[in-house]
Write a protein that holds these residues in place. Sequence first.
Motif, mmCIF file in Angstrom:
data_model
loop_
_atom_site.group_PDB
_atom_site.id
_atom_site.type_symbol
_atom_site.label_atom_id
_atom_site.label_comp_id
_atom_site.label_asym_id
_atom_site.label_seq_id
_atom_site.Cartn_x
_atom_site.Cartn_y
_atom_site.Cartn_z
ATOM 1 N N MET A 1 -1.914 -12.813 1.055
ATOM 2 C CA MET A 1 -2.666 -13.457 0.226
ATOM 3 C C MET A 1 -1.962 -12.500 -0.645
ATOM 4 O O MET A 1 -1.147 -11.865 -0.727
ATOM 5 N N SER A 2 -2.180 -13.161 -2.562
ATOM 6 C CA SER A 2 -1.568 -12.299 -3.523
ATOM 7 C C SER A 2 -2.158 -12.740 -4.921
ATOM 8 O O SER A 2 -3.198 -13.189 -4.777
ATOM 9 N N TRP A 3 -2.098 -11.704 -5.610
ATOM 10 C CA TRP A 3 -3.040 -11.180 -6.468
ATOM 11 C C TRP A 3 -2.085 -10.821 -8.353
ATOM 12 O O TRP A 3 -1.035 -10.812 -7.732
ATOM 13 N N PRO A 4 -2.625 -11.660 -9.607
ATOM 14 C CA PRO A 4 -2.607 -11.101 -10.336
ATOM 15 C C PRO A 4 -1.426 -9.404 -10.080
ATOM 16 O O PRO A 4 -3.163 -8.727 -9.506
ATOM 17 N N ALA A 5 -1.286 -8.615 -10.558
ATOM 18 C CA ALA A 5 -1.294 -7.762 -11.207
ATOM 19 C C ALA A 5 -1.565 -6.938 -11.916
ATOM 20 O O ALA A 5 -1.422 -6.343 -12.818
ATOM 21 N N GLU A 6 -2.842 -6.555 -11.943
ATOM 22 C CA GLU A 6 -3.932 -6.579 -12.493
ATOM 23 C C GLU A 6 -5.509 -5.593 -11.787
ATOM 24 O O GLU A 6 -5.673 -5.339 -10.966
ATOM 25 N N GLU A 7 -5.801 -5.316 -13.008
ATOM 26 C CA GLU A 7 -6.883 -3.970 -12.293
ATOM 27 C C GLU A 7 -7.902 -4.794 -11.217
ATOM 28 O O GLU A 7 -8.267 -3.902 -10.374
ATOM 29 N N SER A 8 -8.275 -5.771 -10.643
ATOM 30 C CA SER A 8 -9.001 -6.987 -10.035
ATOM 31 C C SER A 8 -8.302 -6.874 -9.033
ATOM 32 O O SER A 8 -8.962 -7.246 -7.647
ATOM 33 N N PRO A 53 4.574 -10.508 -17.432
ATOM 34 C CA PRO A 53 3.538 -11.815 -17.488
ATOM 35 C C PRO A 53 3.019 -12.200 -16.198
ATOM 36 O O PRO A 53 1.881 -13.307 -16.061
ATOM 37 N N ASP A 54 3.697 -12.423 -15.721
ATOM 38 C CA ASP A 54 3.599 -13.315 -13.647
ATOM 39 C C ASP A 54 3.883 -12.107 -12.711
ATOM 40 O O ASP A 54 3.930 -12.444 -11.611
ATOM 41 N N GLY A 55 3.927 -10.464 -13.072
ATOM 42 C CA GLY A 55 3.079 -9.716 -12.005
ATOM 43 C C GLY A 55 2.597 -10.221 -10.737
ATOM 44 O O GLY A 55 1.208 -10.631 -11.054
ATOM 45 N N ARG A 56 2.984 -9.954 -9.885
ATOM 46 C CA ARG A 56 1.867 -10.401 -9.122
ATOM 47 C C ARG A 56 1.888 -9.114 -7.883
ATOM 48 O O ARG A 56 3.200 -8.366 -6.994
ATOM 49 N N VAL A 57 0.901 -8.833 -6.500
ATOM 50 C CA VAL A 57 0.681 -7.932 -5.363
ATOM 51 C C VAL A 57 0.719 -8.597 -4.394
ATOM 52 O O VAL A 57 -0.454 -9.679 -4.703
ATOM 53 N N ARG A 58 1.301 -8.403 -3.360
ATOM 54 C CA ARG A 58 1.106 -9.555 -1.578
ATOM 55 C C ARG A 58 0.470 -8.354 -1.242
ATOM 56 O O ARG A 58 0.782 -7.332 -1.016
ATOM 57 N N ASP A 75 6.056 -7.224 -7.104
ATOM 58 C CA ASP A 75 7.321 -8.206 -7.330
ATOM 59 C C ASP A 75 8.240 -7.014 -8.640
ATOM 60 O O ASP A 75 8.856 -7.436 -9.666
ATOM 61 N N GLY A 76 8.055 -5.427 -8.298
ATOM 62 C CA GLY A 76 7.802 -4.612 -9.505
ATOM 63 C C GLY A 76 9.903 -4.243 -9.739
ATOM 64 O O GLY A 76 10.691 -5.660 -8.511
ATOM 65 N N CYS A 77 10.495 -3.361 -9.630
ATOM 66 C CA CYS A 77 12.309 -3.008 -9.774
ATOM 67 C C CYS A 77 12.704 -2.612 -8.695
ATOM 68 O O CYS A 77 13.341 -2.359 -8.040
ATOM 69 N N GLY A 78 11.340 -1.851 -7.239
ATOM 70 C CA GLY A 78 12.391 -1.377 -6.596
ATOM 71 C C GLY A 78 12.352 0.228 -6.677
ATOM 72 O O GLY A 78 12.823 1.163 -5.757
#
Length: 146
Positions: A1-8, A53-58, A75-78
């Motif tokens: 699953m994948s979501w925007p990297a935001e509080e929710s 703006p398009d950052g996500r976590v999976r 999707d950060g810089c590592g």
Amino acid sequence: MSWPAEESAAGRARRCVRGWLADVRGFDVDDVELMVSELVTNACLHSGVAIRPDGRVRLVALCWPNLLRVGVTDDGCGGTVPVARRPCGDEVCGRGLMILEALADRWGDFVDPDTGARTVWAEVSGGPRPAPDDGARTSAPCDVVR
């Protein structure tokens, strides 16, 4: 699953874990939820992905006989290496990986050399057994934003 990297994102990940493990016995779902919540929160806070703006976590969960592995990829810089620290008693942050160390049998991380995305994973031992079929599911369905 994948979501925007935001509080929710952490809440969505917890609901997914509860839904995924609703029919599996042998793992402490509360512990797995807490680990996933900490991993997602850390990815959003420390990877730099949340400022994109398009950052996500999976989130990926894999279940084998006697083992569950969850992994959260950003999707950060590592560049931020996850290290458990021991915060002072009055600090309100900084306990996520300490919690992970306490609950997981093993954990670690790796960076995709092509994309720089970091995955932090955790494993817990258990014994998945099918839940009794009583016709009722008590978990909320997993919600995803694509």
